[in-house]
Scaffold this motif. Structure first.
Motif, PDB file in Angstrom:
ATOM      1  N   VAL A  67     -40.163   3.598  10.410  1.00 44.94           N
ATOM      2  CA  VAL A  67     -39.055   3.086  11.221  1.00 44.94           C
ATOM      3  C   VAL A  67     -39.525   1.907  12.066  1.00 44.94           C
ATOM      4  N   VAL A  68     -40.698   2.018  12.640  1.00 47.28           N
ATOM      5  CA  VAL A  68     -41.250   0.936  13.464  1.00 47.28           C
ATOM      6  C   VAL A  68     -41.455  -0.316  12.617  1.00 47.28           C
ATOM      7  N   ALA A 108     -39.480  -3.835  13.098  1.00 47.78           N
ATOM      8  CA  ALA A 108     -40.253  -5.061  13.329  1.00 47.78           C
ATOM      9  C   ALA A 108     -39.864  -6.148  12.333  1.00 47.78           C
ATOM     10  N   ILE A 109     -39.669  -5.787  11.089  1.00 48.39           N
ATOM     11  CA  ILE A 109     -39.266  -6.758  10.063  1.00 48.39           C
ATOM     12  C   ILE A 109     -37.868  -7.302  10.362  1.00 48.39           C
ATOM     13  N   VAL A 110     -36.970  -6.430  10.764  1.00 51.40           N
ATOM     14  CA  VAL A 110     -35.600  -6.855  11.092  1.00 51.40           C
ATOM     15  C   VAL A 110     -35.614  -7.800  12.291  1.00 51.40           C
ATOM     16  N   ILE A 111     -36.371  -7.468  13.319  1.00 48.31           N
ATOM     17  CA  ILE A 111     -36.450  -8.321  14.504  1.00 48.31           C
ATOM     18  C   ILE A 111     -37.074  -9.672  14.146  1.00 48.31           C
TER      19      ILE A 111
END
Length: 71
Positions: free
Chosen positions: A5-6, A10-13
């Motif tokens: 999930v982290v 992080a990839i989405v952000i």
């Protein structure tokens, strides 16, 4: 599972941030920089927003160098 999930968050952000930076860069470029090339500002803004991550990456790799040399 929480680690995954982290990573996804992080990839989405990072993708959102890259899009935002590319969009602002394209909008803030003077019209003269765009007019001195065969690039279309509206086209690149649509590409940046419509194609997540890849649109911004392609803008930075293909359009921005052309715009930098036209200044």
């Amino acid at each position: 599972m929480p680690g995954l999930v982290v990573i996804v968050v992080a990839i989405v952000i990072a993708g959102i941030g890259l899009r935002a930076v590319a969009f602002v860069d394209a909008v803030r470029r003077p019209a003269a920089a765009w007019a001195g090339t065969d690039l279309n500002r509206r086209f690149w803004l649509i590409v940046i927003m419509a194609v997540p991550f890849a649109g911004a990456a392609v803008y930075f790799l293909r359009a921005r160098p052309v715009l930098d040399t036209s200044d």
